[in-house]
Design a protein around this motif. Structure first.
Motif, short mmCIF file in Angstrom:
data_model
loop_
_atom_site.label_atom_id
_atom_site.label_comp_id
_atom_site.label_asym_id
_atom_site.label_seq_id
_atom_site.Cartn_x
_atom_site.Cartn_y
_atom_site.Cartn_z
N LYS A 82 39.26 29.27 36.69
CA LYS A 82 40.60 29.61 37.18
C LYS A 82 40.61 30.97 37.86
O LYS A 82 41.66 31.44 38.32
N GLY A 83 39.46 31.64 37.91
CA GLY A 83 39.41 32.96 38.53
C GLY A 83 40.37 33.93 37.87
O GLY A 83 40.49 33.96 36.65
N PHE A 84 41.08 34.71 38.70
CA PHE A 84 42.04 35.67 38.14
C PHE A 84 43.46 35.11 38.14
O PHE A 84 44.43 35.84 37.99
N SER A 85 43.58 33.79 38.32
CA SER A 85 44.92 33.22 38.45
C SER A 85 45.58 32.97 37.10
O SER A 85 46.76 32.66 37.03
N GLU A 86 44.82 33.06 36.02
CA GLU A 86 45.42 32.89 34.70
C GLU A 86 45.20 34.17 33.92
O GLU A 86 44.09 34.68 33.84
N ARG A 87 46.29 34.70 33.33
CA ARG A 87 46.19 36.00 32.67
C ARG A 87 46.55 35.89 31.20
O ARG A 87 47.67 35.54 30.86
N PHE A 88 45.60 36.25 30.35
CA PHE A 88 45.81 36.18 28.91
C PHE A 88 46.07 37.55 28.28
O PHE A 88 46.29 37.65 27.07
N GLY A 89 45.99 38.62 29.06
CA GLY A 89 45.95 39.96 28.48
C GLY A 89 47.25 40.43 27.86
O GLY A 89 48.34 40.07 28.30
N LEU A 90 47.14 41.27 26.82
CA LEU A 90 48.28 42.04 26.35
C LEU A 90 48.40 43.28 27.24
O LEU A 90 49.40 43.97 27.22
N TYR A 91 47.32 43.54 28.00
CA TYR A 91 47.34 44.58 29.02
C TYR A 91 47.16 43.95 30.39
O TYR A 91 46.25 43.13 30.58
N HIS A 92 48.00 44.34 31.30
CA HIS A 92 47.94 43.86 32.67
C HIS A 92 46.94 44.71 33.45
O HIS A 92 46.85 45.91 33.25
N ILE A 93 46.19 44.06 34.35
CA ILE A 93 45.32 44.83 35.25
C ILE A 93 45.74 44.55 36.68
O ILE A 93 45.96 43.41 37.06
N ASP A 94 45.86 45.64 37.45
CA ASP A 94 46.12 45.49 38.87
C ASP A 94 44.75 45.36 39.56
O ASP A 94 44.12 46.36 39.86
N PHE A 95 44.31 44.12 39.75
CA PHE A 95 42.96 43.90 40.30
C PHE A 95 42.85 44.33 41.76
O PHE A 95 41.76 44.53 42.26
N LYS A 96 44.00 44.47 42.45
CA LYS A 96 43.95 44.89 43.85
C LYS A 96 43.65 46.37 43.97
O LYS A 96 43.16 46.83 45.00
N ASN A 97 43.97 47.12 42.93
CA ASN A 97 43.70 48.55 42.91
C ASN A 97 42.25 48.76 42.49
O ASN A 97 41.82 48.27 41.46
N LYS A 98 41.48 49.51 43.30
CA LYS A 98 40.03 49.56 43.03
C LYS A 98 39.69 50.25 41.71
O LYS A 98 38.61 50.07 41.16
N ASN A 99 40.65 51.03 41.16
CA ASN A 99 40.41 51.67 39.86
C ASN A 99 40.70 50.74 38.68
O ASN A 99 40.51 51.13 37.54
N LYS A 100 41.22 49.54 38.97
CA LYS A 100 41.53 48.56 37.92
C LYS A 100 42.33 49.17 36.76
O LYS A 100 41.92 49.09 35.59
N PRO A 101 43.47 49.81 37.08
CA PRO A 101 44.23 50.43 35.98
C PRO A 101 44.82 49.37 35.04
O PRO A 101 45.10 48.25 35.45
N ARG A 102 44.98 49.73 33.76
CA ARG A 102 45.53 48.86 32.72
C ARG A 102 46.96 49.28 32.39
O ARG A 102 47.21 50.47 32.26
N TYR A 103 47.85 48.31 32.23
CA TYR A 103 49.24 48.59 31.87
C TYR A 103 49.65 47.72 30.69
O TYR A 103 49.41 46.50 30.72
N SER B 161 32.76 42.14 39.39
CA SER B 161 33.24 43.42 38.86
C SER B 161 34.31 43.22 37.78
O SER B 161 34.53 44.11 36.97
N ALA B 162 34.97 42.07 37.75
CA ALA B 162 35.95 41.72 36.71
C ALA B 162 36.87 42.90 36.38
O ALA B 162 37.53 43.41 37.27
N CYS B 163 36.90 43.36 35.12
CA CYS B 163 37.77 44.48 34.74
C CYS B 163 37.01 45.80 34.80
O CYS B 163 37.51 46.82 34.34
#
Ligand SMILES: *[C@@H]1O[C@H](CO)[C@@H](O)[C@H](O)[C@H]1NC(C)=O
Ligand SMILES: *[C@@H]1O[C@H](CO)[C@@H](O)[C@H](O)[C@H]1NC(C)=O
Length: 525
Positions: free
Chosen positions: A423-444, A44-46
Motif C-alpha cells: 500500500k506504500g505510504f497510502s495507509e497510515r497506522f502511526g500515533l505520530y504523523h510524518i510529513d513525507f513530503k518534507n525532506k526532514n521527515k518531521p514527526r507530529y 528512505s521510509a521514515c
C-alpha cells in the motif's frame, strides 16, 4: 502489565543500502515497477536509521514500558549467511538503539523477522521454500542472542508468518511476489514453524541459563464470527477461519500438529485435484515433540469478520484461499475509518483471546500489534476514530484479563506513519504523523498519542468522566499541532522554492552582467 508501541525495520529505517546493509526481498520487490501503490519504496521510509534519538524522545513522551521493533537480517548479515559476512556497522546500529532504550527505562522487545529476508537467500535458494533457511536463520538468531541477549530479554522469532506465507508465496501481493498455486504457502509456513522451534531450542540450550530471557512468536489473526450462530455449517466455517489463520501456526506450537480440520480440508482438496499427497506437509513424530511448547504467544489483531460456508469448485490452479470453503462478510454498521478491510469490532478481540485460552492451555500472551489506519488523502491529526478504536479494543483486553486470559502486555501499532508494504505510504497506522513530503521527515503527535499516553499513565481506564476529559484534551492538543504542521510545511515549501529560485536568479544576473559587459566593451573598442 506492560504498555508499549511497535514498528518494524523495513517499514521505518530507510537507509536501504547504507553502511554495508545487503538488499532484502522487499528492496528487490519495491524496486520493480507495478508492485506497490504509486511505485513507492521503503528506500528512505521514515529515515528511522538516522533518527533513533528523536524516536526515543517520542517513546519517552508516551511513557511506554516497552518498544517492539525488528532487526533487519540483511543489515547485520548482508547475504543472510553468517559464514560469509557479518556487518559490524549493522550490529552497532542495533546496539545503539538498545542502549538508548535501556537508558530511558524502555524494555526492548525484538522481532528477528518482520519480512525482510536477505535477497541473496531468495535468489540462490528460493527463500522460505527451501529447508536450508532453517539453519541460516538459526545462525542469524544465535548471533543476535550473542550480541544483544545480555540486554534483550524478549525475543520474537517471526512477526506474522501467515502474511509471509500467504501474501509472499500464494497471492504474490508481498515480496517475493510468488504465486505458487496452493503449495508454496504451506511449504513456507512449514519451514518457518520448524525454524521457530529450532531457534527456541537454541536459546533454551545455549543462552537461557545465562541470559534469563524468553522466546516466542507473533501471530496475527482476525476473529471469525458465524453469521448465523444457530447454524452448524456457519459455526464450522467460522472455526475453519480461525484454524486456517491462527491455528495453522498456533496448533503445532501449543498442541504439536496442524489443526485436524486443516489436514482434512487440504488433504481432500489435494486428492480431488489428483495429487498423490496433501499439499499440506506433515511433521514427523520427533518434529512434533520438538515444536510443541515453544514459547510465549504474541498476538497481532486488527479486525473481525462474519463467516459463512461457501464451497469452491475444484479449480485448476489451487490456492490457499479456496482451500477452506468459506466467505467473509462485514456488518456495514461497523465503523470503518480507514481501508476497507479494517472495521472496528472490539468484542471480536475478547473472543479471540478466550479462544486462545481454551484451545492452547492458557499460554502467556503479549499483544504485539493492534491499531487502525487512515487513508492518506486526509492529513488528520485529530484522529478521533483511532481514539475510539484504542479505547474499545483495550477495554476488551481488560475484560479478557478478567476472564482469566493470561495477557501480560499490550503493544499499540504503530509508533509512526510508515511504509505500509504494497500500500506504500497510502495507509497510515502511526500515533505520530510524518510529513513525507518534507525532506526532514518531521514527526507530529496525533490526538491518539496524547490519549494513549493517558491510558498508560492510568494503567487502564479510571472513571468515565476522566476518560471523557482525556478525549477533550487530546482534541485541543491536536488542533494546535495541526497549525504547527501547516506552518512547517509552508516553510519547507518556501525553502524548496528558495533553493530553486535563488540560484536561478543569481545565474540570470550573472548572465545579464556578462552580456552588458560585452556590449560595453564592444562600444568602447
Ligand atoms: C509505476 O510503474 C509502471 C511501470 O513503469 C507505470 O506504468 C506506472 O504508471 C507507474 N505508476 C506511477 C503512479 O508512477
Ligand atoms: C534449496 O537450495 C539448494 C541450493 O541452492 C538447491 O539445490 C535446492 O534445489 C533448493 N531446494 C528447493 C526446494 O528449492
Amino acid at each position: 502489565f506492560l504498555w508499549g508501541i511497535g514498528s518494524s525495520a523495513y517499514q521505518t529505517e530507510g537507509a536501504w543500502d547504507k553502511d554495508g546493509k545487503g538488499p532484502s526481498i522487499w528492496d528487490a520487490f519495491t524496486h520493480k515497477k507495478g508492485k506497490v501503490f504509486r511505485n513507492e519504496t521503503g528506500d528512505s521510509a521514515c529515515d528511522g536509521y538516522y533518527k533513533v534519538k528523536d524516536d526515543i524522545e517520542l517513546l519517552k513522551k508516551l511513557k511506554v514500558n516497552h518498544y517492539l521493533f525488528s532487526i533487519s537480517w540483511p543489515r547485520i548479515m548482508p547475504t543472510g549467511i553468517k559464514t560469509e559476512q557479518v556487518n559490524e556497522k549493522g550490529i552497532q546500529f542495533y546496539n545503539d538503539t538498545i542502549k538508548s532504550l535501556l537508558e530511558n527505562n524502555i524494555i526492548p522487545i525484538v522481532s528477528l523477522y518482520h519480512w525482510d529476508l536477505p535477497q541473496v537467500l531468495q535468489e540462490k535458494y528460493g527463500g522460505w521454500q527451501n529447508i536450508s533457511m532453517i539453519d541460516f536463520f538459526n545462525d542469524y538468531a544465535n548471533l543476535c542472542f550473542e550480541k544483544f541477549g545480555d540486554r534483550v530479554k524478549h525475543w520474537i522469532t517471526f512477526s506474522d508468518p501467515w502474511a509471509v506465507a500467504v501474501k509472499g508465496y500464494d497471492t504474490g501481493e508481498h515480496a517475493p511476489g510468488l504465486k505458487l498455486g496452493g503449495c508454496g504457502a504451506y511449504k513456507a509456513a512449514h519451514h518457518m514453524i520448524k525454524t521457530h522451534a529450532k531457534v527456541w531450542h537454541s536459546y533454551n540450550d545455549t543462552w537461557r541459563s545465562e541470559q534469563q530471557g524468553m522466546v516466542g512468536i507473533s501471530l496475527t489473526s482476525g476473529w471469525g464470527e458465524p453469521i448465523d450462530p444457530h447454524s452448524q455449517t456457519d459455526r464450522d466455517a467460522a472455526e475453519r477461519y480461525i484454524q486456517f489463520h491462527l491455528g495453522w501456526f498456533a496448533n503445532p506450537i501449543y498442541k504439536g500438529d496442524y489443526p485436524e480440520v486443516m489436514k482434512n480440508y487440504v488433504g481432500r482438496k489435494s486428492a480431488q485435484q489428483g495429487l498423490g499427497t496433501s499439499r499440506l506437509p506433515t511433521f514427523s513424530v520427533q518434529e512434533k515433540t520438538c515444536i510443541k511448547g515453544t514459547g510465549f504467544l504474541g498476538i497481532g489483531h486488527f479486525t473481525t469478520h462474519y463467516v459463512l460456508q461457501k464451497s469452491f469448485p475444484v479449480l485448476q490452479v489451487p490456492s490457499y484461499h479456496t482451500d477452506y470453503d468459506l466467505a467473509e462478510l462485514v456488518d456495514p454498521k461497523w465503523p470503518a475509518p480507514g481501508p476497507e478491510w479494517l472495521y472496528s469490532v472490539p468484542w471480536g478481540f475478547r473472543r479471540l483471546l478466550n479462544f486462545i485460552k481454551t484451545q492452547y492451555g492458557n499460554p502467556l500472551i503479549y499483544v504485539t500489534e493492534n491499531g487502525v489506519s487512515e487513508k492518506v488523502q486526509c492529513t488528520q491529526l485529530c484522529d478521533e476514530w483511532r481514539i475510539e478504536y484504542l479505547k474499545g479494543y483495550i477495554n476488551e483486553i481488560l475484560k479478557a484479563l478478567n476472564d482469566g486470559v493470561n495477557v501480560k502486555g499490550y503493544t499499540a501499532w504503530s509508533l509512526l506513519d510508515k511504509f505500509e508494504w504494497n500500500k506504500g505510504f497510502s495507509e497510515r497506522f502511526g500515533l505520530y504523523h510524518i510529513d513525507f513530503k518534507n525532506k526532514n521527515k518531521p514527526r507530529y503527535p496525533k490526538a491518539s498519542a496524547d490519549y494513549y499516553k493517558k491510558i498508560i499513565s492510568a494503567n487502564g481506564f479510571p472513571s468515565s468522566r476522566e476518560v471523557d476529559n482525556w478525549h477533550g484534551e487530546a482534541m485541543d492538543t491536536c488542533s494546535a499541532t495541526h497549525q504547527r504542521l501547516a506552518t512547517d510545511s509552508l516553510i519547507a515549501h518556501m525553502e524548496m522554492v528558495t533553493e530553486i529560485v535563488l540560484p536561478t536568479v543569481f545565474t540570470f544576473c550573472i548572465l545579464i552582467s556578462i552580456v552588458l559587459l560585452i556590449l560595453y566593451l564592444r562600444n568602447h573598442s
